[in-house]
Enzyme design. Structure first.
Site, mmCIF file in Angstrom:
data_model
loop_
_atom_site.group_PDB
_atom_site.id
_atom_site.type_symbol
_atom_site.label_atom_id
_atom_site.label_comp_id
_atom_site.label_asym_id
_atom_site.label_seq_id
_atom_site.Cartn_x
_atom_site.Cartn_y
_atom_site.Cartn_z
ATOM 1 N N LYS A 105 -0.867 -38.811 -9.364
ATOM 2 C CA LYS A 105 -0.821 -40.315 -8.831
ATOM 3 C C LYS A 105 -1.824 -40.388 -7.828
ATOM 4 O O LYS A 105 -2.051 -39.582 -6.938
ATOM 5 C CB LYS A 105 0.731 -40.782 -8.602
ATOM 6 C CG LYS A 105 0.801 -42.182 -8.080
ATOM 7 C CD LYS A 105 2.081 -42.538 -7.660
ATOM 8 C CE LYS A 105 2.218 -44.195 -7.476
ATOM 9 N NZ LYS A 105 3.537 -44.474 -7.055
ATOM 10 N N CYS A 198 -7.221 -50.137 -10.448
ATOM 11 C CA CYS A 198 -5.639 -50.696 -10.172
ATOM 12 C C CYS A 198 -6.161 -52.267 -10.144
ATOM 13 O O CYS A 198 -6.789 -52.910 -9.255
ATOM 14 C CB CYS A 198 -5.192 -49.999 -9.214
ATOM 15 S SG CYS A 198 -3.711 -50.598 -8.742
ATOM 16 N N LYS A 236 -12.592 -44.173 -13.862
ATOM 17 C CA LYS A 236 -11.692 -44.713 -14.709
ATOM 18 C C LYS A 236 -11.900 -46.174 -14.646
ATOM 19 O O LYS A 236 -11.791 -47.043 -13.502
ATOM 20 C CB LYS A 236 -10.069 -44.569 -14.125
ATOM 21 C CG LYS A 236 -9.006 -45.004 -14.833
ATOM 22 C CD LYS A 236 -7.751 -44.765 -14.565
ATOM 23 C CE LYS A 236 -6.404 -45.217 -15.276
ATOM 24 N NZ LYS A 236 -5.250 -44.665 -14.886
#
Length: 433
Positions: A105, A198, A236
């Protein structure tokens, strides 16, 4: 439960029992049964293969191992960054079940700035009540960085051959990026995944998606990261952009060895028509979150296809990798991502719904697909579907040509059209087989 033979398929466990099929069959004095078929998770009666894995490797059948950026994954299934990789206990469980790799995470140097709320998840169900969409506004790791370093070090000591990837995020601060990379490398992580994607909470601090939507900023930060890192780096990507190849290109041009896509899609799950408040509600209020699970798979496939086309066009033969993410629940889902050019496939929400043992079904399902087409390795079909994507203009031209060719093969409409000079050709044009 039905038993089915399928040639050289994976060794399997009977669902609900941790006794391997091959052990049970030996006890009966018979030849080991190569696989078991069980009822589907959703109660629809469909069979799902449940592959036996030893340190992530299948014990029989088509080889699922992949080598990516110099790292060997025993299978392509990787725990995506999120709650399934939040501490030592859960990551250990992932390795024990046989996941090909684990992404921790997302970490930052100062976890004191990370404060989660609850409830922070919401589900979207179909008319039958089954979950097919999932929203979250969970933040990155709220655990002390030193604690996570200790746990990652312990994992690498206990599982030295398993792939452990550190997902990291920082603000626009070169020193911070250099520090977090250096300290993670000291404890032995195998690679990095940079969270530029995110969509909630962190962008308020100009992190995550806020950085991933600014190609100039992303490129500069990737330059810092790759100057400091000695391990492979994946960027990402956020899907919340007009053209995902723009940030992907910026990351690759600035030294990243791979790209992961997609992170969650910014969303509002819905509004409660009784309370008139949005879901999920915290003290009567909410905030947009990230949407994931099965509903996002078509969007994820399109984004992965575009990045794979970019890699094929501009980075062929340079060892650039692609990790596909978004709605993977079955081995068939994974096969689609690989057919579109993904090297590995990440799963996060699926683990939260079905548990870490899902990897056995993913592996068994992927082997079943490979067996159907006689593929012996993932390399044999990676990117196989990419050449069949084209422009709409080309589709029109292809269809017109096909219609014209079909008309040309109709043959004679009546006996008056027969020609002595082309008699044989006219005859052949009317043959059906």
């Amino acid at each position: 439960m039905q038993v089915q033979r399928a040639g050289a398929q994976a060794g399997c466990y009977a669902r609900g029992s941790m006794t391997p099929c091959r052990v049970a069959s030996r006890a009966l004095g018979r030849r080991p049964l190569p696989l078991l078929v069980r009822a589907g998770r959703n109660g629809n009666g469909s069979g799902e293969l449940y592959a036996e894995l030893v340190q992530g490797r299948v014990t029989s059948g088509p080889d699922l191992s992949v080598t990516v950026n110099g790292l060997t994954f025993p299978n392509p299934f990787v725990i995506g960054s999120g709650p399934p990789g939040t501490n030592y206990q859960v990551m250990r469980k992932a390795f024990e079940e046989g996941w090909g790799g684990v992404i921790v995470k997302t970490l930052s140097l100062d976890s004191s700035k990370v404060v989660n709320v609850s409830p922070r998840y919401a589900k979207l169900r179909d008319s039958a009540g089954k979950v097919f969409g999932w929203e979250n506004f969970e933040l990155i790791s709220d655990r002390p960085f030193e604690t996570m370093l200790d746990e990652m070090k312990r994992l690498k000591q206990e599982y030295p051959k398993q792939v452990l990837i550190a997902s990291i995020m920082e603000e626009y601060n070169k020193d911070a990026w250099e520090e977090i990379i250096g300290r993670c490398e000291e404890v032995g992580v195998d690679a990095f995944e940079i969270n530029f994607s995110c969509p909630h909470g962190m962008p308020e601090r100009k992190m995550g998606m806020a950085m991933g939507q600014d190609c100039e900023l992303l490129g500069e930060v990737c330059g810092w990261i790759n100057a400091a890192a000695t391990k492979p780096v994946w960027a990402k990507m956020t899907p919340n952009v007009t053209d995902i190849t723009d940030p992907a290109s910026a990351a690759l041009k600035n030294g990243c060895e791979g790209v992961a896509a997609i992170n969650t899609i910014q969303s509002v799950m819905g509004v409660d028509l009784d309370t008139l408040r949005p879901h999920p509600t915290v003290e009567g209020y909410s905030t947009p979150g990230g949407y994931s699970y099965k509903a996002v798979k078509p969007i994820a496939l399109a984004k992965v296809m575009k990045i794979a086309k970019l890699i094929e066009t501009e980075y062929a033969g340079k060892g650039v990798s692609l990790s596909g993410i978004g709605g993977v629940e079955t081995g068939s889902d994974a096969a689609e991502f690989i057919l579109l050019g993904a090297d590995t496939v990440q799963v996060c929400t699926g683990v939260m719904i079905h548990g870490y043992e899902l990897v056995h079904e993913l592996a068994g399902g992927l082997q079943a697909f490979m067996g159907k087409h006689n593929f012996k390795s993932i390399a044999e079909f990676k990117g196989h579907a990419l050449p069949y994507f084209t422009t709409h203009t080309d589709l029109v031209q292809r269809q017109r040509a096909a219609i014209a060719a079909k008309k040309a093969r109709v043959g004679v409409a009546n006996d008056a059209e027969w020609s002595g000079d082309t008699f044989v050709e006219q005859s052949q044009n009317m043959v059906a087989n």
